[in-house]
Write an enzyme that holds these catalytic residues in place. Structure first.
Site, PDB file in Angstrom:
ATOM      1  CG  ASP A 132      -7.255   3.430  -1.073  1.00  8.28           C
ATOM      2  OD1 ASP A 132      -7.951   2.400  -1.179  1.00  8.28           O
ATOM      3  OD2 ASP A 132      -7.303   4.124  -0.094  1.00  8.28           O
ATOM      4  CE  LYS A 181      -4.408   1.104   0.196  1.00  9.99           C
ATOM      5  NZ  LYS A 181      -5.554   0.376  -0.385  1.00  9.99           N
TER       6      LYS A 181
HETATM    7  P1  NDP Z   1     -13.126   7.464  -3.131  1.00  5.32           P
HETATM    8  O1  NDP Z   1     -12.204   8.775  -2.917  1.00  5.32           O
HETATM    9  O2  NDP Z   1     -13.500   7.648  -4.433  1.00  5.32           O
HETATM   10  O3  NDP Z   1     -14.577   7.891  -1.984  1.00  5.32           O
HETATM   11  C1  NDP Z   1     -14.300   7.850  -0.819  1.00  5.32           C
HETATM   12  C2  NDP Z   1     -15.942   8.607  -0.395  1.00  5.32           C
HETATM   13  O4  NDP Z   1     -16.046   8.271   1.115  1.00  5.32           O
HETATM   14  C3  NDP Z   1     -15.967  10.032  -0.497  1.00  5.32           C
HETATM   15  O5  NDP Z   1     -17.264   9.916  -1.090  1.00  5.32           O
HETATM   16  C4  NDP Z   1     -15.425  10.613   0.713  1.00  5.32           C
HETATM   17  O6  NDP Z   1     -16.339  11.702   0.750  1.00  5.32           O
HETATM   18  C5  NDP Z   1     -16.107   9.744   1.694  1.00  5.32           C
HETATM   19  N1  NDP Z   1     -15.876   9.689   2.998  1.00  5.32           N
HETATM   20  C6  NDP Z   1     -14.587   9.794   3.352  1.00  5.32           C
HETATM   21  N2  NDP Z   1     -14.672  10.091   4.987  1.00  5.32           N
HETATM   22  C7  NDP Z   1     -15.876   9.815   5.360  1.00  5.32           C
HETATM   23  C8  NDP Z   1     -16.483   9.801   6.351  1.00  5.32           C
HETATM   24  N3  NDP Z   1     -16.030   9.697   7.570  1.00  5.32           N
HETATM   25  N4  NDP Z   1     -18.129   9.662   6.338  1.00  5.32           N
HETATM   26  C9  NDP Z   1     -18.716   9.477   5.170  1.00  5.32           C
HETATM   27  N5  NDP Z   1     -18.007   9.474   3.924  1.00  5.32           N
HETATM   28  C10 NDP Z   1     -16.603   9.755   4.061  1.00  5.32           C
HETATM   29  O7  NDP Z   1     -12.578   6.306  -2.699  1.00  5.32           O
HETATM   30  P2  NDP Z   1     -13.206   4.723  -2.851  1.00  5.32           P
HETATM   31  O8  NDP Z   1     -14.465   4.675  -3.192  1.00  5.32           O
HETATM   32  O9  NDP Z   1     -12.207   4.201  -3.914  1.00  5.32           O
HETATM   33  O10 NDP Z   1     -12.559   4.115  -1.442  1.00  5.32           O
HETATM   34  C11 NDP Z   1     -13.553   4.164  -0.390  1.00  5.32           C
HETATM   35  C12 NDP Z   1     -12.974   2.958   0.650  1.00  5.32           C
HETATM   36  O11 NDP Z   1     -13.113   1.723  -0.154  1.00  5.32           O
HETATM   37  C13 NDP Z   1     -11.566   3.232   1.189  1.00  5.32           C
HETATM   38  O12 NDP Z   1     -11.593   2.544   2.388  1.00  5.32           O
HETATM   39  C14 NDP Z   1     -10.909   2.153   0.205  1.00  5.32           C
HETATM   40  O13 NDP Z   1      -9.736   1.957   0.959  1.00  5.32           O
HETATM   41  C15 NDP Z   1     -11.984   0.938   0.066  1.00  5.32           C
HETATM   42  N6  NDP Z   1     -11.599   0.381  -1.194  1.00  5.32           N
HETATM   43  C16 NDP Z   1     -11.375   0.908  -2.380  1.00  5.32           C
HETATM   44  C17 NDP Z   1     -11.310   0.142  -3.539  1.00  5.32           C
HETATM   45  C18 NDP Z   1     -11.090   0.707  -4.829  1.00  5.32           C
HETATM   46  O14 NDP Z   1     -11.145  -0.124  -5.872  1.00  5.32           O
HETATM   47  N7  NDP Z   1     -11.613   1.925  -5.050  1.00  5.32           N
HETATM   48  C19 NDP Z   1     -10.720  -1.314  -3.222  1.00  5.32           C
HETATM   49  C20 NDP Z   1     -10.861  -1.888  -2.063  1.00  5.32           C
HETATM   50  C21 NDP Z   1     -11.299  -0.859  -1.063  1.00  5.32           C
HETATM   51  P3  NDP Z   1     -15.275  13.298   0.732  1.00  5.32           P
HETATM   52  O15 NDP Z   1     -15.364  13.612  -0.612  1.00  5.32           O
HETATM   53  O16 NDP Z   1     -16.061  14.091   1.530  1.00  5.32           O
HETATM   54  O17 NDP Z   1     -13.990  13.059   1.131  1.00  5.32           O
END
Ligand code: NDP
Length: 449
Positions: free
Chosen positions: A169, A129
């Site tokens: 990520d 990572k």
């Molecule tokens: P993105 O950056 O696309 O989206 C993250 C989202 O979560 C945004 O909408 C963000 O909002 C929101 N967010 C952050 N903190 C909080 C909070 N405390 N409460 C509510 N919403 C929040 O990331 P991903 O969708 O790619 O990743 C999301 C999760 O999934 C992470 O934990 C990542 O490690 C995991 N993951 C992702 C993978 C992938 O393929 N993308 C694969 C496996 C796991 P804001 O814009 O306000 O920050």
């Protein structure tokens, strides 16, 4: 639950002393070690080969300065990292996170989890990572490009298609992967699959963008089926509104559920008519805007400030897809009181240990992150395969492979739980199934490998 086995306890105590300032990393390790008690007791060769001592220590950590110039001509400095945790079963593989909260503890927790997740996919990929405390929010395209180029100038020395293959990520999507890929190619004079999540015209895989969200729903569907249930006619709440949440919303809806709430770090949207994932895409992928603007697209949608409130909305299925530790014990109790019967983690470690304990105690079907969200990295590995054979599979071919992988992950986790006397506990099952394959490879390769 605390670690009872004396060998595991000793290793964990030592780890705590050496990494006292890394709470997220220690939380992730403790959760895995608790599950491994029956395995180390049944298999003395694990202790004899020092597997636990070795598996909790990254093989390599690279930390570096990333300097870049902002649009006002001012020099900015961020910290970059790559944690190369374990290469026993393949090249290091895991995403890059760009977020102001990024530090070594968070990246070590994510890298450690990635070892077992990647093992569960059944594909030959090790765990890693990386990322930086750079905040892409509010930055211009040019600033993001300059940052990514500077970040890759150092990272390029440590990665390669057979060594370490980073991906996206939080904060790293198609745009950032493009800038990183361009810089790697310029520096190495090589056109290789050194990153995944690439654009389709540059060796990317169809269905990679959708894979984590889709995979989460495929996994959840297997878990529901085993309990005689399905998504059909159920109400779902999905936190976040990024990549994982968007495609989980699409797939859950296609499988017959009504998704009534989504969020970002500022607040949440509730829409009794059901969330439309196409609007999410427009807001987040095209406009790069806040989720509160969803109310401009739907008359029935309501916005509430404060992201934690999303867990007070009654639902049958909850899919936390935002970030680590976003769902605590108190929220878990509210979900249970409101009748939730299945929770599956799209984000990494979104539920606190207290929340997981509530779900397991109350008999809620619970799909842990390393199993439930493995579809993203699995499809990244499929992207690596396509790059190696210089071929591109259709969307349907990749989606079908993803579906098979998620079925297999569910099967491995539920069978491992059964084998060690913890039927239905997918937390333990996923940890054990992921661990055993890596441990066997480490034993086979000898100690100073
Ligand atoms: P993105 O950056 O696309 O989206 C993250 C989202 O979560 C945004 O909408 C963000 O909002 C929101 N967010 C952050 N903190 C909080 C909070 N405390 N409460 C509510 N919403 C929040 O990331 P991903 O969708 O790619 O990743 C999301 C999760 O999934 C992470 O934990 C990542 O490690 C995991 N993951 C992702 C993978 C992938 O393929 N993308 C694969 C496996 C796991 P804001 O814009 O306000 O920050």
């Amino acid at each position: 639950m605390a670690i009872k086995n004396s060998y595991l306890k000793e290793v964990f105590e030592g780890l705590k002393k050496r990494n006292a300032d890394e709470p997220e990393f220690l939380q992730a390790v403790e959760e895995v070690l608790e599950s491994l008690e029956p395995v180390v007791e049944a298999r003395p060769e694990i202790q004899a080969n020092g597997i636990i001592e070795r598996i909790v220590e990254p093989e390599r950590v690279v930390m570096f300065r990333v300097s870049w110039v902002d649009d006002n001509g001012k020099v900015q400095v961020n910290r970059g990292y790559r944690v190369q945790f374990n290469s026993a079963i393949g090249p290091y593989k895991g995403g890059l996170r760009l977020h102001p909260s990024v530090n070594l503890s968070i990246l070590k927790f994510l890298g450690f989890e990635q070892i077992f997740k990647n093992s569960l996919t059944t594909l030959p990929i090790g765990g890693g990572k990386g990322g930086s405390d750079f905040d892409p929010k509010g930055k211009s395209d040019n600033e993001v490009m300059r940052f990514c180029q500077s970040f890759m100038t150092e990272l390029a020395k440590h990665i390669g298609p057979d060594t370490d293959v980073p991906a996206g990520d939080i904060g790293v999507g198609g745009r950032e992967i493009g800038y990183l890929f361009g810089q790697y190619k310029r520096l190495q004079n090589e056109y290789t699959g050194v990153l995944t999540g690439k654009s389709i015209t540059c060796g990317g895989s169809l269905a990679r963008t959708e894979a984590t969200g889709y995979g989460l729903c495929y996994f959840t569907n297997e878990m529901l089926k085993d309990a005689g249930k399905s998504f059909e006619g159920k109400t779902a709440v999905i936190s976040g509104s990024g990549n994982v949440a968007t495609y989980a919303t699409q797939k859950a809806t296609e499988l017959g559920a009504k998704v009534v709430a989504i969020s970002d770090s500022n607040g949440y949207i509730y829409d009794e008519a059901g969330i439309d994932y196409k609007i999410m895409k427009e807001i987040k992928e095209v406009k790069r805007d806040r989720i509160k603007t969803y109310v401009n697209y739907s008359k029935t949608a309501k916005y509430t400030e404060g992201c934690k409130g999303i867990w007070t909305i009654p639902c049958d299925i909850a899919l936390p897809c935002a970030t680590q530790n976003e769902l605590d014990e108190e929220s878990a109790k509210i979900l249970v009181k409101n009748g939730v019967f299945a929770v599956a983690e799209g984000a990494n470690m979104p539920s606190t240990p207290g929340a997981i304990a509530v779900f397991l105690k109350e008999g809620v079907l619970f799909g842990p992150a390393k199993a439930a969200n493995a579809g993203g990295v699995a499809t990244s590995a499929l992207e690596m395969s396509q790059n190696s054979i210089r071929m591109a599979w259709t969307f349907e071919e990749v989606d079908e492979k993803l579906h098979d992988i998620m079925r297999s992950i569910y099967k491995q986790a539920s069978e491992a739980a059964k084998r060690y006397g913890m039927e239905g506990n997918l937390v333990a099952g996923a940890n054990i199934a992921g661990f055993e394959k890596v441990a066997n490879a480490m034993i086979w390769q000898g100690i100073s490998y």
